[in-house]
Scaffold this motif. Structure first.
Motif, PDB file in Angstrom:
ATOM      1  N   VAL A  13       3.960 106.752  33.536  1.00 22.28           N
ATOM      2  CA  VAL A  13       3.926 108.184  33.250  1.00 22.28           C
ATOM      3  C   VAL A  13       3.501 108.448  31.807  1.00 22.28           C
ATOM      4  CG1 VAL A  13       6.355 108.476  32.529  1.00 22.28           C
ATOM      5  CG2 VAL A  13       5.148 110.343  33.665  1.00 22.28           C
ATOM      6  N   HIS A  41       7.800 102.676  35.956  1.00 18.59           N
ATOM      7  CA  HIS A  41       7.614 104.123  36.071  1.00 18.59           C
ATOM      8  C   HIS A  41       7.359 104.742  34.696  1.00 18.59           C
ATOM      9  CE1 HIS A  41       8.699 103.678  40.152  1.00 18.59           C
ATOM     10  NE2 HIS A  41      10.020 103.766  40.021  1.00 18.59           N
ATOM     11  N   ILE A  88       8.489 114.144  28.021  1.00 22.86           N
ATOM     12  CA  ILE A  88       8.496 112.948  28.869  1.00 22.86           C
ATOM     13  C   ILE A  88       9.587 111.982  28.417  1.00 22.86           C
ATOM     14  CG2 ILE A  88       7.176 110.871  29.469  1.00 22.86           C
ATOM     15  CD1 ILE A  88       4.666 112.668  29.388  1.00 22.86           C
TER      16      ILE A  88
END
Length: 216
Positions: free
Chosen positions: A138, A134, A206
C-alpha cells in the motif's frame, strides 16, 4: 564522434544511459545512443554490459541504489516515511523509472537489498509476514501513484495553477458544480498552495492506519 578519454566502466555506461533516458525518454536508451553520449562506438559497450536488456536491468539497480533504506535500529514508522519520501524524490526526478521497474523480471542486489530492508523494518516493528506485505504494497502503491500524477500535472507553479483553475471555472455553468468550485476557490487558489505538499498528508494517513493495524 569525439573519443572518450576516461576508460569505460559499467558505472559510466549506466550514468550515460540515465542521462539519455532523462533527456529523451526510456525508448531512446540503446547501445548506440549511450555509446554516442560517451563518445565511443556502441560495440565498445559490450565489453562491459552484455546487451541492452542487461543495461535496462542495471538502470533499475541504479534507481534502487539511490533510495534511502531503513536503518536496523530505526522505528518502523519514521523508517517508512523516510524511505517513501526518498523513493518519491528519486522516481519524480526520473519519470521513466516507474515503468521500467514494473517491466523487469530479473531483480539485482540493490533491488533485493531494498525490499529486504523494508520488510525487515516492518517485521521488527511488530508486523506479521502478511501485514508487512500489505504495508509494503500500500505504501508503494501510494508513492508510485503520486509520482505518476505529479510528473504529469499540467502546471509547475502557483501562477500556472491559478491560470488553469480559472480556465476550468470559466467553462462551468454557474451553480452546476458547487463543491468543485468551492475546492478550487478556497483550497487550490489559496496563497502558497502546492499540490506536491499533499504527499506528506496522504502518507501520514496511510501510516496512521498501519499503526492501528500493528497495535491491534
Amino acid at each position: 564522434m569525439p573519443r572518450s578519454r576516461t576508460p569505460l566502466s559499467p558505472e559510466r555506461i549506466v550514468v550515460a544511459a540515465v542521462e539519455v533516458a532523462d533527456r529523451s525518454g526510456l525508448a531512446a536508451v540503446s547501445m548506440r545512443n549511450v555509446g554516442k553520449a560517451l563518445g565511443v562506438e556502441a560495440m565498445s559497450l559490450y565489453h562491459h554490459v552484455r546487451d541492452k536488456e542487461a543495461l535496462l536491468d542495471a538502470l533499475v539497480e541504479w534507481v534502487f541504489g539511490g533510495i534511502d533504506l531503513p536503518e536496523p535500529d530505526e522505528p518502523w514508522r519514521p523508517a517508512m516515511y523516510r524511505r517513501a519520501a526518498s523513493a518519491r524524490d528519486r522516481l519524480a526526478a526520473h519519470p521513466w523509472a516507474i515503468g521500467l521497474i514494473e517491466s523487469r523480471s530479473a531483480p539485482g542486489p540493490a533491488l533485493l537489498r531494498h525490499h529486504d530492508a523494508v520488510l525487515g523494518s516492518l517485521r521488527r516493528g511488530g508486523f506479521s509476514v502478511a501485514d508487512a506485505a500489505h504495508a509494503f504494497s500500500v505504501i508503494d502503491a501510494y508513492v508510485f501513484g503520486f509520482v505518476l500524477t505529479e510528473v504529469n500535472l499540467p502546471f509547475d507553479s502557483p501562477a500556472e495553477v491559478e491560470e488553469i483553475a480559472e480556465g476550468m471555472m470559466a467553462t462551468m455553468p454557474e451553480g452546476d458544480y458547487p463543491h468543485l468550485v468551492e475546492l478550487i476557490t478556497s483550497h487550490a487558489l489559496r496563497p502558497g498552495y502546492d499540490h506536491r505538499a499533499e504527499f506528506g498528508f496522504g502518507l501520514d494517513l496511510i501510516l496512521d492506519g498501519l499503526a492501528r493495524l500493528v497495535e491491534a
